[in-house]
Design a protein around this motif. Sequence first.
Motif, mmCIF file in Angstrom:
data_model
loop_
_atom_site.group_PDB
_atom_site.id
_atom_site.type_symbol
_atom_site.label_atom_id
_atom_site.label_comp_id
_atom_site.label_asym_id
_atom_site.label_seq_id
_atom_site.Cartn_x
_atom_site.Cartn_y
_atom_site.Cartn_z
ATOM 1 N N GLU A 175 -44.179 -89.923 15.929
ATOM 2 C CA GLU A 175 -45.520 -89.370 16.177
ATOM 3 C C GLU A 175 -45.481 -88.279 17.250
ATOM 4 O O GLU A 175 -44.809 -88.417 18.284
ATOM 5 N N THR A 210 -52.403 -96.710 14.853
ATOM 6 C CA THR A 210 -52.337 -95.291 14.496
ATOM 7 C C THR A 210 -53.289 -95.029 13.330
ATOM 8 O O THR A 210 -53.526 -95.931 12.525
ATOM 9 N N THR A 221 -55.485 -90.083 16.241
ATOM 10 C CA THR A 221 -55.847 -91.508 16.217
ATOM 11 C C THR A 221 -57.048 -91.761 17.131
ATOM 12 O O THR A 221 -57.992 -92.466 16.755
ATOM 13 N N ASP A 240 -50.660 -86.227 16.734
ATOM 14 C CA ASP A 240 -50.919 -87.415 15.891
ATOM 15 C C ASP A 240 -51.688 -88.466 16.711
ATOM 16 O O ASP A 240 -52.609 -89.108 16.213
ATOM 17 N N SER A 255 -52.507 -92.615 11.283
ATOM 18 C CA SER A 255 -51.635 -91.965 10.295
ATOM 19 C C SER A 255 -51.110 -93.008 9.308
ATOM 20 O O SER A 255 -50.392 -93.943 9.695
ATOM 21 N N ARG A 293 -48.883 -92.502 7.225
ATOM 22 C CA ARG A 293 -47.419 -92.320 7.168
ATOM 23 C C ARG A 293 -46.755 -93.216 8.231
ATOM 24 O O ARG A 293 -45.819 -93.964 7.939
#
Length: 293
Positions: free
Chosen positions: A191, A148, A199, A195, A150, A152
């Motif tokens: 996700e 990913t 990616t 999101d 992200s 987070r």
Amino acid sequence: MRYKSANDHYKERFGRKMYKASVSLNVTCPNRDGSKGTGGCIFCSEGGSGEFSPDASVPVSEQIDMAVSKVFSKAGPDAGYIAYFQSFTNTYCDTGYLRKAIEEAIAHPKILAVSIGTRPDCLPENMVTMLGEMAKDIPVYIEMGLQTSSDRTALLINRCYETQEFADAVSRLKNAGINVIAHVIFGLPGETVEDMMDTVRYVVDSRCDGIKFTCLYVLRNTVLEKMYLNKEFETLTMKEYFDIVEQALEIIPDDMTVHRLTGDGPKRLLIAPEWTKNKRSAVNYINRRFGNG
Ligand code: SF4
């Protein structure tokens, strides 16, 4: 839907069909031994994402012989093979150790390329230099687990490196003449589809040569299994997953190789999703929906 598959890429580069011969090394992962984290990524099993890999104590050439003999009757005498250093983090070692293993692999008459699975935070300059030298003799692919973009989600899955390190590693590897493949997982807890598309866009922007998609699957004895049993997230259905893949393919440029549309987990450890247990039906579905003609 037309996309550049691994077979297309291999035909172009090697003029033949290529198969992977898995090779295991005596390595671990900084995410397991405490140097970055412990316990590993929450989805990763004891085998370090290489459940089908051979025993690392067997010499590299013998591991390749075993892998070749497994597929030889299907592959035929003209097929080429890629030595695939798959389990754990294969650059998390001394450069001399990896160089010796690569040299042993490429001395095998069937091996035409090497592919090395690793993480971007385990590619110091001396390692990239060594791999770049190797890449002058034989095609070298580096497969990096991004999963990913992200940070987070990366924290949630205990990836233990920041996303920016990925783009930096891609650029250093490409400067060294190495083909870079990103591994991406769809369906990570929390996700959204947006999101996941972020990616994919991140991988495209980082100028990777190839990408591999996998549906998140839950394996026994992982942190993810506990989260799944606690109903903290749900896994994707086959249709949901391939709808996401279809959106992703729309973002991928024509010259980026899509090495895999989905992966399959080891049946003996697989908890969910159920549909990933039936490889044949997933392959039939892919052929019907994405038939690459
Ligand atoms: S970095 Fe790779 S081998 Fe290490 S825990 Fe994560 S998935 Fe497993």
